[in-house]
Design a protein around this motif. Sequence first.
Motif, PDB file in Angstrom:
ATOM      1  N   GLN A 197       0.828  -1.103  -0.047  1.00  0.00           N
ATOM      2  CA  GLN A 197      -0.633   0.084   0.086  1.00  0.00           C
ATOM      3  C   GLN A 197       0.972   1.812  -0.188  1.00  0.00           C
ATOM      4  O   GLN A 197       2.705   1.296   0.543  1.00  0.00           O
ATOM      5  N   ASP A 198      -0.105   2.079  -0.210  1.00  0.00           N
ATOM      6  CA  ASP A 198       0.629   3.969  -0.434  1.00  0.00           C
ATOM      7  C   ASP A 198       0.432   4.726   0.796  1.00  0.00           C
ATOM      8  O   ASP A 198       1.220   5.570   0.735  1.00  0.00           O
ATOM      9  N   ASP A 199      -0.096   4.557   1.462  1.00  0.00           N
ATOM     10  CA  ASP A 199      -0.701   4.478   2.784  1.00  0.00           C
ATOM     11  C   ASP A 199      -0.083   4.818   3.610  1.00  0.00           C
ATOM     12  O   ASP A 199      -0.159   3.142   4.288  1.00  0.00           O
ATOM     13  N   LEU A 200       1.006   5.491   4.705  1.00  0.00           N
ATOM     14  CA  LEU A 200       1.527   5.053   5.037  1.00  0.00           C
ATOM     15  C   LEU A 200       1.501   5.525   7.010  1.00  0.00           C
ATOM     16  O   LEU A 200       0.570   6.851   6.528  1.00  0.00           O
ATOM     17  N   ASP A 201       0.899   5.274   8.053  1.00  0.00           N
ATOM     18  CA  ASP A 201       0.912   5.258   9.262  1.00  0.00           C
ATOM     19  C   ASP A 201       1.870   5.342  10.656  1.00  0.00           C
ATOM     20  O   ASP A 201       2.374   4.468  10.322  1.00  0.00           O
ATOM     21  N   LEU A 202       2.048   6.598  10.967  1.00  0.00           N
ATOM     22  CA  LEU A 202       3.301   6.956  11.874  1.00  0.00           C
ATOM     23  C   LEU A 202       2.309   6.858  12.918  1.00  0.00           C
ATOM     24  O   LEU A 202       1.194   7.803  13.105  1.00  0.00           O
ATOM     25  N   THR A 203       3.338   6.723  13.954  1.00  0.00           N
ATOM     26  CA  THR A 203       3.376   7.567  15.698  1.00  0.00           C
ATOM     27  C   THR A 203       4.034   7.743  16.143  1.00  0.00           C
ATOM     28  O   THR A 203       5.442   7.374  16.070  1.00  0.00           O
ATOM     29  N   THR A 204       4.267   9.538  16.987  1.00  0.00           N
ATOM     30  CA  THR A 204       5.553   9.930  17.219  1.00  0.00           C
ATOM     31  C   THR A 204       5.561  10.083  18.979  1.00  0.00           C
ATOM     32  O   THR A 204       4.101  10.748  18.733  1.00  0.00           O
ATOM     33  N   GLY A 244       8.747  21.709   3.990  1.00  0.00           N
ATOM     34  CA  GLY A 244      10.656  21.205   3.564  1.00  0.00           C
ATOM     35  C   GLY A 244      10.832  20.316   3.170  1.00  0.00           C
ATOM     36  O   GLY A 244      11.815  20.650   2.692  1.00  0.00           O
ATOM     37  N   TRP A 245      10.196  19.193   3.865  1.00  0.00           N
ATOM     38  CA  TRP A 245      10.547  17.673   3.188  1.00  0.00           C
ATOM     39  C   TRP A 245       9.411  17.157   2.616  1.00  0.00           C
ATOM     40  O   TRP A 245       9.327  16.633   0.950  1.00  0.00           O
ATOM     41  N   ALA A 246       7.769  17.435   2.679  1.00  0.00           N
ATOM     42  CA  ALA A 246       6.606  17.236   2.388  1.00  0.00           C
ATOM     43  C   ALA A 246       6.625  18.000   1.170  1.00  0.00           C
ATOM     44  O   ALA A 246       6.941  19.189   0.470  1.00  0.00           O
ATOM     45  N   ASP A 247       5.616  17.422   0.030  1.00  0.00           N
ATOM     46  CA  ASP A 247       5.677  18.513  -1.546  1.00  0.00           C
ATOM     47  C   ASP A 247       4.376  18.770  -0.715  1.00  0.00           C
ATOM     48  O   ASP A 247       4.283  20.084  -0.655  1.00  0.00           O
ATOM     49  N   ALA A 248       3.701  17.714   0.265  1.00  0.00           N
ATOM     50  CA  ALA A 248       1.957  18.895   0.969  1.00  0.00           C
ATOM     51  C   ALA A 248       2.086  18.266   2.681  1.00  0.00           C
ATOM     52  O   ALA A 248       2.151  17.434   2.427  1.00  0.00           O
ATOM     53  N   GLY A 295      -4.781  14.619  16.938  1.00  0.00           N
ATOM     54  CA  GLY A 295      -3.284  14.994  16.920  1.00  0.00           C
ATOM     55  C   GLY A 295      -2.768  14.278  15.545  1.00  0.00           C
ATOM     56  O   GLY A 295      -1.491  14.075  15.534  1.00  0.00           O
ATOM     57  N   THR A 296      -3.066  14.440  14.760  1.00  0.00           N
ATOM     58  CA  THR A 296      -3.235  14.148  13.398  1.00  0.00           C
ATOM     59  C   THR A 296      -1.933  15.168  11.934  1.00  0.00           C
ATOM     60  O   THR A 296      -3.267  16.162  12.055  1.00  0.00           O
ATOM     61  N   ILE A 297      -1.103  15.553  11.670  1.00  0.00           N
ATOM     62  CA  ILE A 297      -1.288  15.684  10.678  1.00  0.00           C
ATOM     63  C   ILE A 297      -0.529  14.734   9.628  1.00  0.00           C
ATOM     64  O   ILE A 297       0.146  13.864   9.506  1.00  0.00           O
ATOM     65  N   GLY A 298      -1.126  14.942   8.193  1.00  0.00           N
ATOM     66  CA  GLY A 298      -1.075  14.265   7.271  1.00  0.00           C
ATOM     67  C   GLY A 298       0.071  15.441   6.018  1.00  0.00           C
ATOM     68  O   GLY A 298       0.311  16.790   5.643  1.00  0.00           O
ATOM     69  N   CYS A 299       0.312  14.610   5.418  1.00  0.00           N
ATOM     70  CA  CYS A 299       1.432  14.937   4.659  1.00  0.00           C
ATOM     71  C   CYS A 299       1.551  14.075   3.279  1.00  0.00           C
ATOM     72  O   CYS A 299       0.867  13.215   3.216  1.00  0.00           O
ATOM     73  N   ARG A 300       2.111  14.513   1.781  1.00  0.00           N
ATOM     74  CA  ARG A 300       2.418  13.796   0.861  1.00  0.00           C
ATOM     75  C   ARG A 300       3.756  13.689   0.214  1.00  0.00           C
ATOM     76  O   ARG A 300       3.921  15.221   0.211  1.00  0.00           O
ATOM     77  N   LYS A 301       4.273  13.020   0.164  1.00  0.00           N
ATOM     78  CA  LYS A 301       5.978  12.953  -0.769  1.00  0.00           C
ATOM     79  C   LYS A 301       6.143  12.290  -1.766  1.00  0.00           C
ATOM     80  O   LYS A 301       6.014  10.302  -1.520  1.00  0.00           O
ATOM     81  N   GLY A 302       5.998  12.921  -2.767  1.00  0.00           N
ATOM     82  CA  GLY A 302       5.905  11.655  -4.235  1.00  0.00           C
ATOM     83  C   GLY A 302       4.964  11.475  -4.178  1.00  0.00           C
ATOM     84  O   GLY A 302       3.837  11.804  -3.599  1.00  0.00           O
ATOM     85  N   THR A 304       1.034   9.280   0.773  1.00  0.00           N
ATOM     86  CA  THR A 304       0.609   9.521   1.965  1.00  0.00           C
ATOM     87  C   THR A 304       0.520   9.150   2.934  1.00  0.00           C
ATOM     88  O   THR A 304       0.897   8.059   3.555  1.00  0.00           O
ATOM     89  N   VAL A 305       0.960  10.128   4.118  1.00  0.00           N
ATOM     90  CA  VAL A 305       1.672   9.381   5.138  1.00  0.00           C
ATOM     91  C   VAL A 305       0.601  10.722   6.032  1.00  0.00           C
ATOM     92  O   VAL A 305       0.953  11.399   6.331  1.00  0.00           O
ATOM     93  N   GLU A 306       0.551   9.966   7.227  1.00  0.00           N
ATOM     94  CA  GLU A 306      -0.462  10.810   8.679  1.00  0.00           C
ATOM     95  C   GLU A 306       0.625   9.800   9.677  1.00  0.00           C
ATOM     96  O   GLU A 306       0.621   9.379   9.719  1.00  0.00           O
ATOM     97  N   ILE A 307       0.884  11.161  10.424  1.00  0.00           N
ATOM     98  CA  ILE A 307       1.524  11.176  11.665  1.00  0.00           C
ATOM     99  C   ILE A 307       0.826  11.689  12.703  1.00  0.00           C
ATOM    100  O   ILE A 307       0.595  12.308  12.957  1.00  0.00           O
ATOM    101  N   THR A 308       0.768  10.887  13.760  1.00  0.00           N
ATOM    102  CA  THR A 308      -0.257  11.357  14.906  1.00  0.00           C
ATOM    103  C   THR A 308       0.653  10.955  16.007  1.00  0.00           C
ATOM    104  O   THR A 308       1.316  10.064  16.010  1.00  0.00           O
ATOM    105  N   THR A 309       0.516  11.838  16.853  1.00  0.00           N
ATOM    106  CA  THR A 309       1.260  11.921  18.411  1.00  0.00           C
ATOM    107  C   THR A 309       0.764  10.967  19.120  1.00  0.00           C
ATOM    108  O   THR A 309      -0.742  10.449  19.609  1.00  0.00           O
TER     109      THR A 309
END
Length: 478
Positions: A49-56, A69-73, A82-89, A92-97
């Motif tokens: 899959q191309d959708d990534l879920d991350l926690t931090t 500055g790293w992500a395209d959007a 607690g979630t910030i989404g972004c796209r890199k190429g 699709t990346v979602e990063i949740t605290t």
Amino acid sequence: MAQVQERVAAELDRIGPVVDELGRRFADAGHTLHLVGGPVRDAMLGRLQDDLDLTTSAHPDEVERLVKGWADAVWDIGRAFGTIGCRKGEWTVEITTYRSEAYSPDSRKPEVAYGTDLAGDLGRRDFTVNAMAVSLPDRRFDDPFGGIVDLAHQVLRTPGRPEDSFSDDPLRMMRAARFAAQLGFDVAPEVVAAMTAMAERIDVISAERVRDELVKLVCAPQPRRGLALLVETGLAERVLPELPALQLERDEHHRHKDVYEHSLTVLEQAIDLEERLAGPDGAGVPDFVVRFAALIHDIGKPRTRRFLSDGSVTFHHHDVVGAKLTRKRMKALRFSTEQVEAVSKLVELHLRFHGYGDGGWTDSAVRRYVRDAGDQLERLHILTRADCTTRNKRKADRLRRTYDDLEARIAVLAEQEELDAIRPDLDGNAIMTILGIGPGREVGEAYRFLLELRMDEGPQTPEAAEAALRAWWDARTP
């Protein structure tokens, strides 16, 4: 186990160009970052899959600063959770605290609080197979609740007591059914028991969230598994009560089908046919509209069932009643107007073909069939074909041949007459010019007369249409 490890390693190598660099950015800032949930589970199952879920450990403001500055959007529509989404190429990346959220007994919105460590975050997740994580960039595997074992045994189990999990977020009960349908997994007995005991808790969840889970379930590879679980546990009675209502008591002579089982079979047969809707690249499948219409096409039967003196059973007008019930239920679940109208139209028209008999329809009747179906014609073809669940092979073959004949006639007429865009042979401006009238109700009446003429007799020449219009006008004018 070795095969699973190989699949995970291959998936991490595939997504490495994105997650490794991101992991280093967070580590350099003093924060931890983990790939978590569905992507880890699907990596073990070999499902890319191309959708990534991350926690931090980082809070949303810090996450946003690190990805800019790293992500395209970058987008923050989920910041409140607690979630910030972004796209890199292409990713699709979602990063949740790290977080802990729970529903109070009378609230439709979860109370969100940030957590302090990975273990606490994983412990609040829905199922053990979704409570595994891989640290970034060092790729260390964390599985505090035995998710990999449950994955191997294909079972859905909660990290803690299911009663606590479902009390924190009642929507997880529907997610159990959805994952059963998506993954083909069994649901642990203690989880089923908790779902049954706590079914009424689903009432605190908003209609929109219930709807979204229902769509995912219906569009899953094995929706019957999930739907049967909803019915078994009593959840369906609260979110889609028309479905368990199809479990009609059969009469002593068994003279009518089990409508509930019939509906599930029609759904499965519609799935087998929905490739007819797919574009050249397979887009458009799975198709929720045709699947949901197949599932609920007979929901008007409980309201219209009548027992006759000879012991037979009738369901007169269950198509019309079913369409009304469909609109009411889908509106309550906050479906879009387009989806409500599409599914309702299919339910209302699903019996129309049975008047075709052995091909005795006139061209006029075929045109009306196409006109009434409108842009749902291809879905109506699928639903009508799927609705044949008889075990009598001769009868099934006859129905299939008859519908083949109807489709062939539609194709011929479509080629001759452009059926997809049936219009009267004269437009509104021409009508007003010929009759010497201005805009108003009479123009609409004339338009409908010409449309019916077009349906009955096919395309007219401008001269013939004008003559017919004048004759109609003379006959109705005092």
